[in-house]
Design an enzyme around this catalytic site. Structure first.
Site, PDB file in Angstrom:
ATOM      1  N   TYR A 114      -3.192  12.238  -4.536  1.00  0.00           N
ATOM      2  CA  TYR A 114      -3.529  11.365  -5.664  1.00  0.00           C
ATOM      3  C   TYR A 114      -3.861  12.173  -6.920  1.00  0.00           C
ATOM      4  O   TYR A 114      -3.674  11.695  -8.035  1.00  0.00           O
ATOM      5  CB  TYR A 114      -4.752  10.504  -5.325  1.00  0.00           C
ATOM      6  CG  TYR A 114      -4.432   9.181  -4.671  1.00  0.00           C
ATOM      7  CD1 TYR A 114      -3.778   9.131  -3.443  1.00  0.00           C
ATOM      8  CD2 TYR A 114      -4.795   7.988  -5.279  1.00  0.00           C
ATOM      9  CE1 TYR A 114      -3.506   7.910  -2.844  1.00  0.00           C
ATOM     10  CE2 TYR A 114      -4.528   6.766  -4.678  1.00  0.00           C
ATOM     11  CZ  TYR A 114      -3.884   6.739  -3.469  1.00  0.00           C
ATOM     12  OH  TYR A 114      -3.625   5.530  -2.878  1.00  0.00           O
ATOM     13  N   LYS A 138      -2.118  15.012   9.617  1.00  0.00           N
ATOM     14  CA  LYS A 138      -0.727  15.268  10.014  1.00  0.00           C
ATOM     15  C   LYS A 138      -0.563  16.782  10.139  1.00  0.00           C
ATOM     16  O   LYS A 138       0.274  17.403   9.465  1.00  0.00           O
ATOM     17  CB  LYS A 138       0.204  14.649   8.945  1.00  0.00           C
ATOM     18  CG  LYS A 138       1.676  14.668   9.260  1.00  0.00           C
ATOM     19  CD  LYS A 138       2.104  13.702  10.354  1.00  0.00           C
ATOM     20  CE  LYS A 138       3.583  13.873  10.666  1.00  0.00           C
ATOM     21  NZ  LYS A 138       4.014  13.098  11.854  1.00  0.00           N
ATOM     22  N   ASP A 176       0.696   9.081  12.020  1.00  0.00           N
ATOM     23  CA  ASP A 176       1.722   8.140  12.501  1.00  0.00           C
ATOM     24  C   ASP A 176       1.241   7.448  13.772  1.00  0.00           C
ATOM     25  O   ASP A 176       1.345   6.225  13.917  1.00  0.00           O
ATOM     26  CB  ASP A 176       3.086   8.826  12.685  1.00  0.00           C
ATOM     27  CG  ASP A 176       3.013  10.120  13.474  1.00  0.00           C
ATOM     28  OD1 ASP A 176       1.907  10.648  13.696  1.00  0.00           O
ATOM     29  OD2 ASP A 176       4.092  10.624  13.872  1.00  0.00           O
ATOM     30  N   ASP A 220      -5.653   5.132   2.355  1.00  0.00           N
ATOM     31  CA  ASP A 220      -5.141   3.999   1.582  1.00  0.00           C
ATOM     32  C   ASP A 220      -4.269   3.131   2.483  1.00  0.00           C
ATOM     33  O   ASP A 220      -4.420   1.913   2.538  1.00  0.00           O
ATOM     34  CB  ASP A 220      -4.330   4.523   0.387  1.00  0.00           C
ATOM     35  CG  ASP A 220      -3.737   3.406  -0.442  1.00  0.00           C
ATOM     36  OD1 ASP A 220      -4.462   2.429  -0.720  1.00  0.00           O
ATOM     37  OD2 ASP A 220      -2.546   3.504  -0.812  1.00  0.00           O
ATOM     38  N   ASP A 235      -5.271  -0.698   4.631  1.00  0.00           N
ATOM     39  CA  ASP A 235      -4.528  -1.957   4.461  1.00  0.00           C
ATOM     40  C   ASP A 235      -4.091  -2.491   5.819  1.00  0.00           C
ATOM     41  O   ASP A 235      -4.179  -3.694   6.086  1.00  0.00           O
ATOM     42  CB  ASP A 235      -3.275  -1.752   3.583  1.00  0.00           C
ATOM     43  CG  ASP A 235      -3.528  -2.132   2.122  1.00  0.00           C
ATOM     44  OD1 ASP A 235      -4.646  -1.880   1.625  1.00  0.00           O
ATOM     45  OD2 ASP A 235      -2.602  -2.673   1.481  1.00  0.00           O
TER      46      ASP A 235
END
Ligand code: IPM
Ligand code: MG
Length: 353
Positions: free
Chosen positions: A138, A188, A220, A244, A248
């Site tokens: 970001y 990751k 993942d 983020d 959701d």
């Protein structure tokens, strides 16, 4: 306590108005709070040509806590990137050093039928996602779009310093200590060096918290596990972009993204409180939005910044009560319950309070 109220765009003003009703009810009851509003996002651009006007930032800096609605709208999507509403939100997070973003996903038993997952998969869910909020891809430099070898390339930098990982790790371990004492760090590291460092620092910090069981999961797999068997998680900690996305996904477990509050804290527990959902331009101005995520964000404000757990519980219990009584905005409505407007829901919470 001074609260800066930043309604923002779309449904922001409607949902924040309900949360303000709750704060006013608490004030009528003796709470010593002052509120002052200022524009942010598209509203900031319209008022002052800047998605984070100087006066808004000044007000937010001087406040003990910030209550934010949502930012964004299609009419701003063609502005240059620095003028877009989202940039105002990212800048205020960065300027106030709000590095620890707490996103709880909790299922109210009555809403099990509103989730897109089977009730038995989500019943009893109580998950806390701690998302790092001021670093990662970001904010990493360099970033941009430029021409290389005759074609355009777009690039961003995923970057975490040790100290950035360490400070959010401490917040996450502290929270895990107060919950089920299980922390899952999501990254990751099978592909990214940035994640490799993240994992190493998590393991180092874990030594200070022998009572907490630390586990590691690739993002993942975490995305799959959140949908497959979400109750295996107690507390999760992850970087900005993974958090983020996962938050959701987690929101759907609770029936609706309209139910999920958040807190973004600096190291002194000054905080900005906002629902995790966006500005929902399609339903803006129709008095249809679900104000509960914003009202629950006020509960988080009492819990984390004001350290007034009794009032936090009182607000959360009022929300539980209106849900138990069958009040539902459209997003959480199911057969046999009562569909109400945003403002009616706000009034019902104040009454229950
Ligand atoms: C969120 C939002 C923001 C983010 C956007 C609006 C910039 O999706 O708070 O999750 O990506 O952080
Ligand atoms: Mg998001």
């Amino acid at each position: 306590m001074k609260i800066a109220v930043l309604p923002g765009d779309g449904i922001g003003p409607e949902i924040v108005a309900q949360a303000v009703k709750v704060l006013e009810a608490l004030r009528a009851d003796g709470a010593k709070i002052e509120m002052e509003s200022a524009p942010i996002g598209g509203a900031g651009y319209d008022a002052a040509g800047d998605p984070l006007p100087d006066a808004t930032l000044k007000l937010a800096r001087a406040a003990d806590a910030v209550l934010l609605g949502a930012v964004g709208g299609v009419q701003y999507d063609t502005l240059e990137r620095p003028l877009r509403p989202e940039r105002g939100l990212l800048r205020i997070r960065k300027e106030l050093n709000l590095f620890a973003n707490l996103r709880p996903a909790l299922l109210y038993p009555e809403l099990a039928g509103a989730s897109s997952l089977k009730p038995e998969v989500v019943a009893g869910l109580d998950l806390m996602i701690v998302r790092e909020l001021t670093g990662d891809v970001y904010f990493g430099q360099p970033r941009g779009i430029e021409v290389r070898n005759g074609e355009r390339v777009g690039f961003n930098t995923m970057l975490y310093s040790e100290s950035e990982v360490r400070r959010v790790a401490h917040v996450a371990f502290d929270i895990a200590m107060k919950r089920g004492k299980r922390l899952c760090s999501v990254e990751k590291s099978n592909v990214l060096e940035c994640s490799e460092l993240w994992k190493e620092v998590m393991i180092e910090v874990a030594k200070d918290y022998p009572a907490v069981e630390l586990s590691h999961m690739y993002v993942d797999n975490a995305a799959m596990q959140i949908i497959r068997a979400p109750k295996q998680f107690d507390t999760m900690v992850t970087g900005n972009i993974f958090g983020d996305i996962l938050s959701d996904a987690a929101s759907m477990l609770s029936g609706s993204i309209g139910m999920l509050p958040s807190a973004s804290l600096d190291e002194h527990n000054k905080g900005m409180y906002e629902p995790i959902h966006g500005s929902a331009p399609d339903i803006a101005g129709k008095d249809m939005a679900n104000p509960l995520a914003t009202i629950l964000s006020v509960a988080m404000m009492y819990r984390y910044t004001f350290a007034d757990l009794a009032t936090a519980d009182r607000i959360e219990n009022a929300v539980k009560k209106v849900i138990a009584e069958g009040y539902r905005t459209g997003d959480i409505w199911t057969e046999g319950t009562q569909k109400v407007s945003c403002s009616t829901m706000g009034d019902a919470v104040v009454k229950a309070l």
